[in-house]
Structure formats: structure tokens, C-alpha cells
Scaffold this motif. Structure first.
Motif, PDB file in Angstrom:
ATOM      1  N   ASP A 186       0.767  -1.463   0.142  1.00  0.00           N
ATOM      2  CA  ASP A 186       0.031  -0.541  -0.106  1.00  0.00           C
ATOM      3  C   ASP A 186       0.701   1.510   0.015  1.00  0.00           C
ATOM      4  O   ASP A 186       1.916   1.355   0.258  1.00  0.00           O
ATOM      5  CB  ASP A 186      -0.871  -0.526   0.826  1.00  0.00           C
ATOM      6  N   TRP A 214     -10.396   3.296  -0.554  1.00  0.00           N
ATOM      7  CA  TRP A 214      -9.360   3.677  -1.155  1.00  0.00           C
ATOM      8  C   TRP A 214      -8.834   3.162  -2.163  1.00  0.00           C
ATOM      9  O   TRP A 214     -10.242   2.684  -3.736  1.00  0.00           O
ATOM     10  CB  TRP A 214      -7.523   3.388  -0.671  1.00  0.00           C
ATOM     11  N   PHE A 228      -4.078   5.297  -0.886  1.00  0.00           N
ATOM     12  CA  PHE A 228      -4.863   5.669   0.017  1.00  0.00           C
ATOM     13  C   PHE A 228      -4.877   7.523   0.112  1.00  0.00           C
ATOM     14  O   PHE A 228      -3.234   7.628   0.416  1.00  0.00           O
ATOM     15  CB  PHE A 228      -4.389   5.459   1.564  1.00  0.00           C
TER      16      PHE A 228
END
Length: 234
Positions: A186, A214, A228
Motif C-alpha cells: 500500500d 482507497w 490511500f
């Protein structure tokens, strides 16, 4: 810089069992997130990201894992990892000087013998790819840092924003990506949305909706990752 490295994520049929395994060998703590998934938080003095998320998925693993960790052992062999539930895939031989192991769900990772003066634990994140230099260059453009190459065709991103390990390595492999990765990372965006990432060459797979807040994207070789938006101040 468009984003910062945030977390590592693993798909699992049994998140608790897989989380217990990785927490055990990394010295972390398993946290039940209350939705069937778990989070492995970094233990005191541990290496790696603040958290590894282990997420339940309905599909089973198919094919070799294209994203994996390299671990530095505390001793001369991986006996402790095997006792914890890892499976031996390949021993050191005339071609490689490390062990290839698999976790309880079959995700492969590499283990290197300990060396004096080095701390045991994960020290590299490795990605299989068709064009290592292109991939490393693209990711360095996203998360900062610089690219180093080797005579063997490997490329590494060093100094990436938020990256918790020594190197982010891109290895050349002959096969191409065909299925969803079981391990992904991520990123935290520096801007309000994923527009800059998409303009840089990422592919949009899913926008935020009622179920997720997200963006799900893919890099130029199709590796999925989540992005994000910056957290709002309270």
C-alpha cells in the motif's frame, strides 16, 4: 514524489493462521481487526513496516508468488523457521547461496544465513518482473529514491519514502504475470487523490466506494497496489 510506501499486505484463506506464522518469525503481535482479517504489528526492536495486513480472500493461491520478502536468519540455517511451520522448497546449491521456503499458505520467501554484525529479520522486498530497470525507475518516480542496477540484470530502488527495508529489489524472470498477486503493498498519497499516479502510468482498477475508501491500482507490469488519501487532521 507522488506517494510514500505504507504497508505490506498478504492474501490468505486463513488470515489468523498466516498472521500467527509471520508474527512468530518476525517477533510481531497479531491484532484481530474484527472483520475476519488480522494485522501483524511490528514488535519492539523489530524490522520492517509498522504493520503487515493479512486479508481473507475467497480464491486459492495459484502460481509462484511474484512478491516476496528476503529474511536474514539469526543462525546458520532455517531450522527455527521450519519448526514454526515453513516448508523447505530449495536448499543452497551451486546456483544459489540461500534457502527458498514457503509459508503455511505456500507463499515463497528466501532466507539467508546470518552474518556477524547484521540484525536478523526481513531486509529486502523482492518483485519478479519482465523489465527490472523500467519497473524500478517507475517506482522511484512514485516514491522517490534512486535506482541501482547489477550486471545480472537486477535493479533496486534505494531511499524510497517510507520504505522500511534495505532495498526494494526488482528481479528479472522469464514468466509473465497472469494472476492477482497474493502479496502487495500500500502507499499513502501526497495529493488528495490518485490522479497523479494514473497520469504517471498506473492503471485504475477500483475507485473508493461504499465498501473501500482507497484506490486499487496496478503498476506498469500489472502489480496491484492500494493508494490511500492523506489523513485529515482531527
Amino acid at each position: 514524489m507522488i506517494a510514500r510506501f505504507k504497508d505490506l499486505c498478504m492474501d490468505a484463506a486463513d488470515p489468523r493462521a498466516l498472521g500467527d506464522f509471520w508474527a512468530g518469525i518476525l517477533g510481531g503481535e497479531v491484532v484481530d481487526t474484527g472483520d475476519g482479517d488480522v494485522r501483524v504489528d511490528r514488535g519492539p526492536g523489530g524490522a520492517g513496516p509498522e504493520s503487515i495486513w493479512v486479508n481473507r480472500v475467497p480464491e486459492s493461491r495459484t502460481g509462484k508468488t511474484r512478491v516476496h520478502l528476503d529474511l536474514r536468519l539469526a543462525g546458520a540455517d532455517p531450522a527455527v523457521l521450519l519448526a514454526a511451520g515453513a516448508r523447505l522448497v530449495r536448499e543452497p546449491d551451486s546456483e544459489i547461496s540461500w534457502w527458498v521456503l514457503a509459508d503455511p499458505e505456500g507463499n515463497q520467501f528466501c532466507a539467508f544465513a546470518g552474518r556477524e554484525g547484521t540484525r536478523p529479520g526481513p531486509f529486502e522486498l523482492v518483485v519478479d518482473c519482465a523489465d527490472p530497470v523500467a519497473q524500478a525507475t517507475w517506482w522511484a518516480g512514485v516514491v522517490g529514491g534512486w535506482v541501482e542496477t547489477s550486471d545480472e540484470g537486477h535493479a533496486s530502488v534505494v531511499g524510497a519514502a517510507g520504505f522500511p527495508w534495505q532495498d526494494w529489489v526488482f528481479d528479472p524472470v522469464p514468466d509473465r504475470k497472469r494472476v492477482k498477486n497474493r502479496v502487495h503493498w500500500d502507499v499513502d498519497l501526497t495529493g488528495p487523490d490518485a490522479t497523479a499516479l494514473i497520469a504517471a502510468g498506473a492503471t485504475l482498477l477500483r475507485e473508493p466506494d461504499a465498501d473501500v475508501d482507497w484506490w486499487v491500482l496496478a503498476d506498469p507490469e500489472g502489480n496491484e497496489f492500494c493508494a490511500f488519501a492523506p489523513r485529515r487532521a482531527a
